[in-house]
Design a protein around this motif. Structure first.
Motif, PDB file in Angstrom:
ATOM      1  N   ALA A 269      -0.279   3.790   5.304  1.00  0.00           N
ATOM      2  CA  ALA A 269       0.303   3.821   3.962  1.00  0.00           C
ATOM      3  C   ALA A 269      -0.065   5.104   3.228  1.00  0.00           C
ATOM      4  N   ARG A 270      -1.287   5.562   3.412  1.00  0.00           N
ATOM      5  CA  ARG A 270      -1.729   6.794   2.759  1.00  0.00           C
ATOM      6  C   ARG A 270      -0.940   7.994   3.264  1.00  0.00           C
ATOM      7  N   MET A 271      -0.426   7.909   4.481  1.00  0.00           N
ATOM      8  CA  MET A 271       0.394   8.981   5.033  1.00  0.00           C
ATOM      9  C   MET A 271       1.856   8.855   4.591  1.00  0.00           C
TER      10      MET A 271
ATOM     11  N   ALA B   1       7.420   9.324  -1.534  1.00  0.00           N
ATOM     12  CA  ALA B   1       7.511   9.719  -2.940  1.00  0.00           C
ATOM     13  C   ALA B   1       8.057  11.130  -3.060  1.00  0.00           C
ATOM     14  N   GLY B   2       7.538  12.052  -2.231  1.00  0.00           N
ATOM     15  CA  GLY B   2       8.034  13.429  -2.260  1.00  0.00           C
ATOM     16  C   GLY B   2       9.500  13.501  -1.890  1.00  0.00           C
TER      17      GLY B   2
ATOM     18  N   SER C 290       0.826  -1.206   0.000  1.00  0.00           N
ATOM     19  CA  SER C 290       0.000   0.000   0.000  1.00  0.00           C
ATOM     20  C   SER C 290       0.862   1.259   0.000  1.00  0.00           C
ATOM     21  N   ILE C 291       1.964   1.226   0.723  1.00  0.00           N
ATOM     22  CA  ILE C 291       2.892   2.363   0.709  1.00  0.00           C
ATOM     23  C   ILE C 291       3.421   2.588  -0.706  1.00  0.00           C
TER      24      ILE C 291
ATOM     25  N   ASN D 267      -6.568  -3.607   9.382  1.00  0.00           N
ATOM     26  CA  ASN D 267      -6.502  -3.340   7.942  1.00  0.00           C
ATOM     27  C   ASN D 267      -6.741  -1.875   7.649  1.00  0.00           C
ATOM     28  N   SER D 268      -7.685  -1.272   8.361  1.00  0.00           N
ATOM     29  CA  SER D 268      -7.941   0.151   8.194  1.00  0.00           C
ATOM     30  C   SER D 268      -6.720   0.971   8.615  1.00  0.00           C
ATOM     31  N   ILE D 269      -6.073   0.547   9.695  1.00  0.00           N
ATOM     32  CA  ILE D 269      -4.883   1.254  10.161  1.00  0.00           C
ATOM     33  C   ILE D 269      -3.765   1.198   9.134  1.00  0.00           C
TER      34      ILE D 269
END
Length: 251
Positions: free
Chosen positions: A173-175, A181-182, A45-46, A166-168
């Motif tokens: 990963a969204r954070m 990437a940046g 996910s990351i 799973n939500s965590i």
């Protein structure tokens, strides 16, 4: 919709009572198969969020168009809206681990192809749009297979905790994904390396992250026996929609 079948035998790690206090927060991680898959899925996910940010910058750099930026996101989500219900039926009719493996291989391939096209400077906007649609299609089948695989990894007593974990991992990963990437893009820019190479690296890292999920899936101990097919695919699809309508808690 994909649901757990009686033909799937929950895998328990031991016969002890559920842990109490702080340990209960991560109770599902005491199940070996869930723990292995959870860490693999988190890493993947990351990588996916890394690609998402890099791909947005790539589209803007190629087209300078907000329209194509939106179209790319739309084409990735469209298959999920169109095919997820079908993906749930497939997850009920076939081995969920194999379905999820196929989904991961397809997503690995699309990320790797994108990385190669960008690295050799032959990328065009239609390549990105097509690969986004293929990726979304793979996610439409992999998502239901993943969700319906979880109950067979932890059993009923830890299922709620597994869903929370799973939500965590998704939100962690969204954070972290866009942040990494940046940082990657900034590091390459400071090093005097062109942006296209930096984009290619982000896509390659995402492709590599799918290998972690694939290895995790191949190492699971669970064995899946598909349920008996009593309906054709459309019949099972209607049955799933009817079940959702009748269950007030789901509605």
């Amino acid at each position: 919709m994909a649901q757990a079948h009686p033909s799937i035998t929950p895998v328990e790690t031991n016969g002890t009572t559920p842990p109490k206090g702080f340990r209960r927060i991560a109770a599902a991680l005491h199940h070996r198969d869930f723990r292995v898959l959870w860490f693999g899925a988190c890493a993947s996910s990351i990588g996916t969020w890394m690609q998402s940010l890099a791909e947005n910058w790539l589209v803007l750099s190629l087209t300078a168009s907000a329209f194509f930026l939106g179209l790319d996101a739309f084409l990735q989500q469209l298959p999920i809206m169109l095919f997820t219900l079908i993906g749930g039926v497939v997850a009920d009719r076939h081995d969920r681990r194999l379905t999820l493996l196929a989904s991961q291989w397809v997503q690995l391939a699309t990320a790797a192809i994108l990385s190669v096209l960008v690295y050799f400077r032959v990328i065009e906007i239609w390549h990105i749009l097509l690969l986004s649609f293929i990726t979304g299609t793979a996610q439409a089948f992999g998502g239901p297979a993943y969700q319906s695989l979880i109950p067979s990894l932890v059993g009923k007593q830890d299922l709620t905790n597994a869903i929370a974990l799973n939500s965590i991992q998704f939100n962690v990963a969204r954070m972290l994904g866009p942040l990494l990437a940046g940082a990657t893009l900034a590091a390459f820019k400071r090093g005097g390396i062109d942006d296209m190479t930096a984009y290619a690296v982000c896509f390659a890292l995402n492709a590599g992250s799918f290998l972690l999920v694939i290895v995790s899936l191949m190492s699971l101990h669970i064995k899946h026996l598909p349920a008996a097919r009593t309906h054709n695919m459309m019949g099972e699809l209607r049955q799933g929609v009817s079940y959702v309508r009748k269950e007030r808690s789901i509605v």
